[in-house]
Design a protein around this motif. Sequence first.
Motif, PDB file in Angstrom:
ATOM      1  N   TYR A  24       0.802  -1.209   0.000  1.00 44.41           N
ATOM      2  CA  TYR A  24       0.000   0.000   0.000  1.00 44.41           C
ATOM      3  C   TYR A  24       0.846   1.275   0.000  1.00 44.41           C
ATOM      4  O   TYR A  24       0.619   2.196  -0.770  1.00 44.41           O
ATOM      5  CB  TYR A  24      -0.943  -0.005   1.203  1.00 44.41           C
ATOM      6  CG  TYR A  24      -1.702   1.279   1.348  1.00 44.41           C
ATOM      7  CD1 TYR A  24      -2.691   1.623   0.418  1.00 44.41           C
ATOM      8  CD2 TYR A  24      -1.414   2.166   2.372  1.00 44.41           C
ATOM      9  CE1 TYR A  24      -3.377   2.815   0.519  1.00 44.41           C
ATOM     10  CE2 TYR A  24      -2.091   3.360   2.479  1.00 44.41           C
ATOM     11  CZ  TYR A  24      -3.076   3.679   1.558  1.00 44.41           C
ATOM     12  OH  TYR A  24      -3.740   4.867   1.666  1.00 44.41           O
ATOM     13  N   TRP A  25       1.850   1.288   0.870  1.00 41.73           N
ATOM     14  CA  TRP A  25       2.606   2.541   0.980  1.00 41.73           C
ATOM     15  C   TRP A  25       3.528   2.794  -0.212  1.00 41.73           C
ATOM     16  O   TRP A  25       3.920   3.915  -0.486  1.00 41.73           O
ATOM     17  CB  TRP A  25       3.371   2.626   2.302  1.00 41.73           C
ATOM     18  CG  TRP A  25       4.516   1.695   2.430  1.00 41.73           C
ATOM     19  CD1 TRP A  25       4.473   0.373   2.696  1.00 41.73           C
ATOM     20  CD2 TRP A  25       5.895   2.032   2.304  1.00 41.73           C
ATOM     21  NE1 TRP A  25       5.722  -0.146   2.743  1.00 41.73           N
ATOM     22  CE2 TRP A  25       6.621   0.845   2.517  1.00 41.73           C
ATOM     23  CE3 TRP A  25       6.590   3.209   2.046  1.00 41.73           C
ATOM     24  CZ2 TRP A  25       8.015   0.812   2.455  1.00 41.73           C
ATOM     25  CZ3 TRP A  25       7.962   3.168   1.990  1.00 41.73           C
ATOM     26  CH2 TRP A  25       8.669   1.978   2.201  1.00 41.73           C
ATOM     27  N   PRO A  61      -4.249   5.506   6.131  1.00 39.64           N
ATOM     28  CA  PRO A  61      -5.462   5.148   6.887  1.00 39.64           C
ATOM     29  C   PRO A  61      -5.102   4.568   8.249  1.00 39.64           C
ATOM     30  O   PRO A  61      -4.268   3.665   8.318  1.00 39.64           O
ATOM     31  CB  PRO A  61      -6.120   4.085   6.015  1.00 39.64           C
ATOM     32  CG  PRO A  61      -5.528   4.251   4.667  1.00 39.64           C
ATOM     33  CD  PRO A  61      -4.151   4.771   4.874  1.00 39.64           C
ATOM     34  N   GLU A 111      -6.559   2.522  10.259  1.00 34.07           N
ATOM     35  CA  GLU A 111      -6.756   1.072  10.466  1.00 34.07           C
ATOM     36  C   GLU A 111      -5.534   0.309   9.983  1.00 34.07           C
ATOM     37  O   GLU A 111      -5.124  -0.698  10.573  1.00 34.07           O
ATOM     38  CB  GLU A 111      -7.966   0.528   9.700  1.00 34.07           C
ATOM     39  CG  GLU A 111      -9.185   1.412   9.675  1.00 34.07           C
ATOM     40  CD  GLU A 111      -9.167   2.300   8.446  1.00 34.07           C
ATOM     41  OE1 GLU A 111      -8.799   3.491   8.622  1.00 34.07           O
ATOM     42  OE2 GLU A 111      -9.491   1.827   7.355  1.00 34.07           O
ATOM     43  N   LEU A 112      -4.966   0.834   8.890  1.00 33.37           N
ATOM     44  CA  LEU A 112      -3.819   0.174   8.299  1.00 33.37           C
ATOM     45  C   LEU A 112      -2.612   0.296   9.226  1.00 33.37           C
ATOM     46  O   LEU A 112      -1.853  -0.655   9.431  1.00 33.37           O
ATOM     47  CB  LEU A 112      -3.521   0.813   6.938  1.00 33.37           C
ATOM     48  CG  LEU A 112      -2.826  -0.077   5.922  1.00 33.37           C
ATOM     49  CD1 LEU A 112      -3.516  -1.421   5.821  1.00 33.37           C
ATOM     50  CD2 LEU A 112      -2.830   0.598   4.570  1.00 33.37           C
ATOM     51  N   VAL A 113      -2.452   1.503   9.762  1.00 36.40           N
ATOM     52  CA  VAL A 113      -1.366   1.727  10.711  1.00 36.40           C
ATOM     53  C   VAL A 113      -1.512   0.755  11.877  1.00 36.40           C
ATOM     54  O   VAL A 113      -0.540   0.110  12.299  1.00 36.40           O
ATOM     55  CB  VAL A 113      -1.383   3.183  11.230  1.00 36.40           C
ATOM     56  CG1 VAL A 113      -0.321   3.368  12.311  1.00 36.40           C
ATOM     57  CG2 VAL A 113      -1.159   4.156  10.092  1.00 36.40           C
ATOM     58  N   ALA A 162      -3.074  -2.110  11.980  1.00 36.44           N
ATOM     59  CA  ALA A 162      -2.821  -3.493  11.548  1.00 36.44           C
ATOM     60  C   ALA A 162      -1.318  -3.757  11.461  1.00 36.44           C
ATOM     61  O   ALA A 162      -0.811  -4.774  11.962  1.00 36.44           O
ATOM     62  CB  ALA A 162      -3.480  -3.748  10.191  1.00 36.44           C
ATOM     63  N   CYS A 163      -0.609  -2.806  10.889  1.00 38.80           N
ATOM     64  CA  CYS A 163       0.848  -2.945  10.771  1.00 38.80           C
ATOM     65  C   CYS A 163       1.487  -2.967  12.145  1.00 38.80           C
ATOM     66  O   CYS A 163       2.374  -3.771  12.428  1.00 38.80           O
ATOM     67  CB  CYS A 163       1.428  -1.786   9.969  1.00 38.80           C
ATOM     68  SG  CYS A 163       1.080  -1.873   8.220  1.00 38.80           S
ATOM     69  N   LEU A 164       1.028  -2.069  12.958  1.00 40.40           N
ATOM     70  CA  LEU A 164       1.581  -1.902  14.302  1.00 40.40           C
ATOM     71  C   LEU A 164       1.503  -3.211  15.085  1.00 40.40           C
ATOM     72  O   LEU A 164       2.452  -3.607  15.760  1.00 40.40           O
ATOM     73  CB  LEU A 164       0.792  -0.809  15.032  1.00 40.40           C
ATOM     74  CG  LEU A 164       1.432  -0.213  16.281  1.00 40.40           C
ATOM     75  CD1 LEU A 164       2.806   0.338  15.974  1.00 40.40           C
ATOM     76  CD2 LEU A 164       0.542   0.895  16.840  1.00 40.40           C
ATOM     77  N   HIS A 175       1.435  -6.246  13.964  1.00 38.64           N
ATOM     78  CA  HIS A 175       2.413  -7.226  13.473  1.00 38.64           C
ATOM     79  C   HIS A 175       3.842  -6.823  13.772  1.00 38.64           C
ATOM     80  O   HIS A 175       4.704  -7.659  13.998  1.00 38.64           O
ATOM     81  CB  HIS A 175       2.212  -7.455  11.980  1.00 38.64           C
ATOM     82  CG  HIS A 175       1.027  -8.291  11.704  1.00 38.64           C
ATOM     83  ND1 HIS A 175       1.024  -9.647  11.903  1.00 38.64           N
ATOM     84  CD2 HIS A 175      -0.224  -7.955  11.311  1.00 38.64           C
ATOM     85  CE1 HIS A 175      -0.168 -10.116  11.605  1.00 38.64           C
ATOM     86  NE2 HIS A 175      -0.950  -9.112  11.256  1.00 38.64           N
ATOM     87  N   ALA A 176       4.080  -5.516  13.752  1.00 39.47           N
ATOM     88  CA  ALA A 176       5.424  -5.028  14.019  1.00 39.47           C
ATOM     89  C   ALA A 176       5.849  -5.389  15.433  1.00 39.47           C
ATOM     90  O   ALA A 176       6.971  -5.821  15.664  1.00 39.47           O
ATOM     91  CB  ALA A 176       5.482  -3.510  13.839  1.00 39.47           C
ATOM     92  N   SER A 197       6.134  -9.324  16.246  1.00 42.26           N
ATOM     93  CA  SER A 197       7.211 -10.058  15.589  1.00 42.26           C
ATOM     94  C   SER A 197       8.555  -9.906  16.309  1.00 42.26           C
ATOM     95  O   SER A 197       9.559 -10.400  15.852  1.00 42.26           O
ATOM     96  CB  SER A 197       7.346  -9.576  14.145  1.00 42.26           C
ATOM     97  OG  SER A 197       7.779  -8.231  14.148  1.00 42.26           O
ATOM     98  N   LYS A 198       8.572  -9.182  17.393  1.00 46.17           N
ATOM     99  CA  LYS A 198       9.853  -8.965  18.080  1.00 46.17           C
ATOM    100  C   LYS A 198      10.127 -10.000  19.156  1.00 46.17           C
ATOM    101  O   LYS A 198       9.234 -10.543  19.744  1.00 46.17           O
ATOM    102  CB  LYS A 198       9.871  -7.565  18.674  1.00 46.17           C
ATOM    103  CG  LYS A 198      10.404  -6.592  17.616  1.00 46.17           C
ATOM    104  CD  LYS A 198      10.615  -5.202  18.166  1.00 46.17           C
ATOM    105  CE  LYS A 198      10.878  -4.258  17.009  1.00 46.17           C
ATOM    106  NZ  LYS A 198      10.396  -2.922  17.287  1.00 46.17           N
TER     107      LYS A 198
END
Lengths: 161, 161
Positions: free
Chosen positions: A128-129, A146, A148-150, A152-154, A156-157, A160-161
């Motif tokens: 998307y970006w 958007p 919601e997208l932030v 959603a990414c957040l 997973h970000a 994953s750590k």
Amino acid sequence: MRKKTIEDYVELVYDLQKGKKRVHTNDIASALKINPASVTEIFQKLNEEGYVNYEKYSGATLTEKGKKVAKATKKRHDILTEFLLLLGVDKKTAEEDACEMEHILQPSTMDTVIKFVEIVKHCQITPYWLERLKRYVKTGKLSKCPPELVDACLKHATTSK
Amino acid sequence: MRKKTIEDYVELVYDLQKGKKRVHTNDIASALKINPASVTEIFQKLNEEGYVNYEKYSGATLTEKGKKVAKATKKRHDILTEFLLLLGVDKKTAEEDACEMEHILQPSTMDTVIKFVEIVKHCQITPYWLERLKRYVKTGKLSKCPPELVDACLKHATTSK
DNA sequence: ACCCATTTTTAGGCATACCTAAATATTACT
DNA sequence: AGTAATATTTAGGTATGCCTAAAAATGGGT
């Protein structure tokens, strides 16, 4: 000879060699719009350094060493072009800039670029970006991401750590 | 003089000028590990072409023209370094490759890079797939993109057309 | 097989960005 | 102020990648 010179000429010989046995000084000269006499000198030096088999009046062919360099350079060129295209650079400029970058980027940077292209290409969709970036490059207008997208990414970000 | 030469020297004069009035041939020579005599020649040419005010035995200062070139080059350098760092290139390599790229990329490519950096920096978070790229670069292992994320992106990608 | 047009090479030149060695200017000290 | 140490410039040289003009080799047509 400079790295750039070797790579540029060897790459061109590689391209022109397709469909014919030997590449003549004139082939290179007209492709680059330089004097055939200059190509003779280049061929002599490439011959000395083992990149081509060159014999007076009968043109040159790539040695194994030359072929190896040509293929590697060409590969870098293609990947860099693809990379720039993905970012939204226009085709002509991407080609031209890739042509310069192919000689200067260090292996580890090339590796990063390769992986970038790989990831984007193997995505089911254009990220998307990256689309946002292309729009921004084209129109000069930057849309807001958007929320919601932030989110959603957040998620997973952090997970994953 | 070549574009690269002008930019490299003018940029260095700019850096060394800070904290002193004039930059001497020796300053440049020791920074670049070249012979002071070579710097004298360079200074003479930069003077002729209006990038520095140079006078025998008393070093050089940048002209307005020189300052403009130096600042623009430095800016490109910084942005390119940041760009490569974002992609996961290590600091030393990023600096070195930026140093070469700053002279060759065309304005439209630079513009794209600028916008790339801008978008990523103004994101509230590091984009998920950029994190993935960095991990991939570092570890050589490529994780699969979570399907929900793909879906979320896909929705926005299509609705934005 | 020979000649003429074309291709290719040779020879000599040029600008760039570096070098070394020697000459000259600056500076720092007493 | 004079001199020694240091900084800078001058003069001459090198390799690279291009050039032009002229010489030499190649090859196609008859």
